[in-house]
Design a protein around this motif. Structure first.
Motif: not given
Length: 695
Positions: A590-597, A601-602, A677-694
């Motif tokens: 949702s924001t760069a700060d949510v992603f990093d901090s 961080a966790n 994480l309060s639902q009121d903040l609507r915070a979201s963060a994810a690892l986005r994977i675009e491809s996997v190669c083996l």
């Protein structure tokens, strides 16, 4: 120093290097004699034959012998047992072939269309569970014993192809009567077992082995080329010179070893001056359509090469199922499916065999060669009725199946039977002697005849009897019908190690331990498997997200220490060797700060190569064999790599594939306590994977 005038020189004192120094084969400017030297360096005299060559059936002009090294399971090929318990019948069903009353496994849908051309034997036995001993009996027609056949010895009984070379040489290419491609039979510890050489017949009768991968872009047989600017005219002149030299050595020519060496030199000349021999090995002369039809892999191109060789005049071509890269030290190489029998068969072995065999049958028929070519499909034994803890089947020589088609064979029938579990013969068993007797009979070699070795001792060609029921029999009535084979169930062989690597297919995410053998990405938790708030794995178009806040919820998100999410997939056709796992991934939030901090961080982020703990193949219950942590950045995706060798480094020691290998991406909360994480903040963060190669 060797002298042309040394009248006292005895033949047994004449070494090969002296022959070469007097203008023999080394003066030719050729490479093939060097190839022959390696195999015939102690060439023995040709045996004196007693009796006449059989003028028996003789309907086959040539043979293509398809050797499924490792031992194919009878239950999943030619002898399914649908009424047996699940641990015996396995996960696959039988299908009706194009002959009413004959069923084979659904793993052979294309082969089922040729049952009218095939005779299937379901009661072959060796009663031995060793690759070497069981294979020896089938390849020579004689049982080995006592002991094991792991070591090639001069006194071994000859491979049946050596007997064919001696008694039924090719009219067009005598030097290529019996050919073995694309490699010798080798056990896991790189042992070459007995049964595949000329044995006590002597090196002169060795089959010609051409080791190499016909599917390779640069496939070439160097020994069939003239070196540099040497021309055919020059070769003919040098052959004349060699003959003149030999004329002056009548006494030497009476020596058996020199006589055998003379035969070898003539074979070398024949091959080098035969345009047909060179052309037969040139697969580039085949159309792309034909090469694609056979399959662009080692097995497919080897069988295509076999067709070209018999068309050029070779009497017998033995096509050995060659090892894949990484096959040398695993617990399920070749058709030796001690582990993951169902997966190996459906993903690798049966697609290759089924596509290539059907291509061969069509090709031989279209070219008018099927009526004069005997096709044999066989392995050294079968596999255990009961499936083991790793989903595999072990060695079993007490009953198994093989098939023949083509010249002299009455198709559309099953001969012999196994019991209800496919464990023991229910009818009269057949042996390796019966197999070789049938081949000899069809080639016009009397299987009841004898030959004499170099000590003038008589030996029966074989002690078996031709399997009479397999031979052309006008009384057999065949009723044809459309085959039930579903070719989409066994698509052509696919070399990919992973499905859907860029997440651009319609394949859905699969629960971690599916009740069926689904293929593709397995994920946990997903919206379908986890109703509570927390981490979620979610597939979008051309990407995959792993994180929190990816769906709307009226509740707060509470994440405990150890909470994790994973994305995993089993490696298709896993082998031992070097693996490189690479993902292209970045961060969404949702924001760069949510992603990093909050997120970075966790949480830890990890790539792993693993082995399943059991046959359920749950990616949450695994043993990690290699792993590495990485830290994604918000926004722009980056490459993250895990590179590791998985295999045995001890010669003769197997690397356990076990219940299967896989890859996984894991995110896990590492910090102690709760993350709320309060639902009121609507915070979201994810690892986005675009491809996997083996790779």
């Amino acid at each position: 120093m060797f002298s042309l005038h040394d009248q006292c020189l005895r033949a047994n004192q004449l070494e090969r290097r002296e022959w070469l120094r007097v203008g023999g084969l080394s003066a030719l400017g050729l490479t093939l004699p060097q190839l022959l030297q390696a195999k015939h360096s102690t060439a023995a005299p040709s045996p004196r034959l007693s009796g006449e060559l059989g003028s028996t059936f003789g309907q086959a002009k040539n043979v293509i012998f398809l050797w499924l090294q490792g031992g194919p399971p009878q239950h999943e090929t030619f002898d399914p047992k649908p009424d047996a318990p699940a641990e015996i019948r396995g996960p696959f069903k039988p299908i009706s072939t194009n002959v009413v009353g004959i069923q084979i496994s659904e793993l052979l849908p294309r082969t089922s269309c040729y049952a009218d051309k095939m005779a299937i034997v379901r009661s072959l036995v060796t009663r031995d569970e060793n690759h070497d001993v069981s294979g020896y009996w089938l390849l020579t027609g004689y049982p080995y014993g006592p002991g094991t056949a792991r070591q090639i010895k001069p006194g071994d009984w000859p491979y049946f192809g050596s007997v064919v070379k001696m008694l039924k040489p090719s009219e067009k290419l005598p030097a290529l009567t019996s050919v073995w491609i694309p490699d010798m039979m080798r056990l896991n510890d790189n042992v070459t077992p007995a049964g595949q050489t000329s044995g006590f017949l002597g090196k002169l009768w060795e089959p010609e082995r051409f080791v190499g991968d016909p599917a390779a872009p640069n496939y070439d047989i160097e020994g069939l080329r003239l070196i540099g600017d040497v021309t055919k005219i020059q070769v003919d002149r040098r052959r004349d010179l060699l003959r003149q030299l030999e004329t002056g050595f009548d006494a030497l020519a009476r020596n058996d070893q020199v006589g055998a060496w003379d035969r070898l030199s003539q074979q070398a000349f024949e091959l080098l001056t035969s345009g047909g021999a060179r052309a037969a090995f040139d697969l580039r002369q085949e159309s792309d359509k034909t090469r694609d039809r056979y399959g662009r892999y080692t097995w497919g191109q080897s069988v295509l090469l076999a067709r070209r060789l018999i068309e050029a005049g070779v009497r017998l071509v033995h096509v050995n199922w060659a090892r894949d890269p990484g096959d040398n030290a695993v617990d399920n190489p070749l058709w030796d499916t001690h582990a993951l029998n169902a997966d190996r068969l459906q993903d690798n072995l049966c697609p290759q065999f089924d596509v290539t065999f059907s291509a061969l049958m069509d090709d031989l028929s279209d070219r008018g060669l099927l009526d004069e070519t005997l096709v044999v499909v066989i392995g050294e034994f079968g596999r255990t009725p009961k499936i083991n803890a790793n989903g595999g089947r072990d060695h079993w020589g007490h009953v198994f199946s093989f098939a023949m088609a083509g010249a002299g064979i009455q198709g559309g029938q099953v001969i012999g039977a196994s019991d209800k579990n496919g464990a023991y013969p229910a009818t009269t068993p057949f042996t390796g002697g019966d197999l070789t007797a049938t081949i000899f009979h069809l080639l016009g070699i009397d299987p009841s005849g004898v030959f004499h070795d170099k000590l003038n001792r008589p030996h029966p060609i074989t002690k078996g009897e031709p399997i009479a029921a397999m031979l052309t029999n006008a009384s057999v009535k065949i009723e044809l019908r459309p085959s039930e084979g579903d070719m989409t169930f066994v698509p052509p062989f696919d070399t990919r190690l992973l499905f859907d690597p860029e997440f651009d297919t319609k394949l859905s995410l699969i629960a971690p331990a599916p009740p069926v053998r689904d293929k593709g990405w397995r994920a946990f938790p997903t919206l379908t498997t986890q109703a509570a708030t927390g981490l979620i794995v979610q597939k979008d178009h051309k990407c995959l997200r792993m994180g929190f806040g990816l769906h709307e919820s009226p509740l707060d998100t509470v994440l405990e220490q150890g909470t994790s999410a994973l994305l995993a997939q089993e490696i298709r056709n896993a082998r031992g060797g070097q693996y490189t796992l690479t993902i292209l991934a970045g961060g969404d939030a949702s924001t760069a700060d949510v992603f990093d901090s909050v997120f970075v961080a966790n949480f830890t982020f990890r790539l792993a190569l693993f082995r399943f703990n059991d046959i359920r193949k749950d990616p949450r219950a695994v043993t990690e064999l290699a792993s590495t942590e990485f830290v994604p950045n918000f926004g722009k995706p980056e490459l993250f790599t895990l590179d590791r060798f998985l295999g045995s480094t001890t010669p003769g020691s197997n690397f356990a594939i076990g219940s299967g290998l896989g890859i996984r991406v894991v995110i896990e909360k590492k910090t102690p306590g709760q993350l709320v994480l309060s639902q009121d903040l609507r915070a979201s963060a994810a690892l986005r994977i675009e491809s996997v190669c083996l790779s």
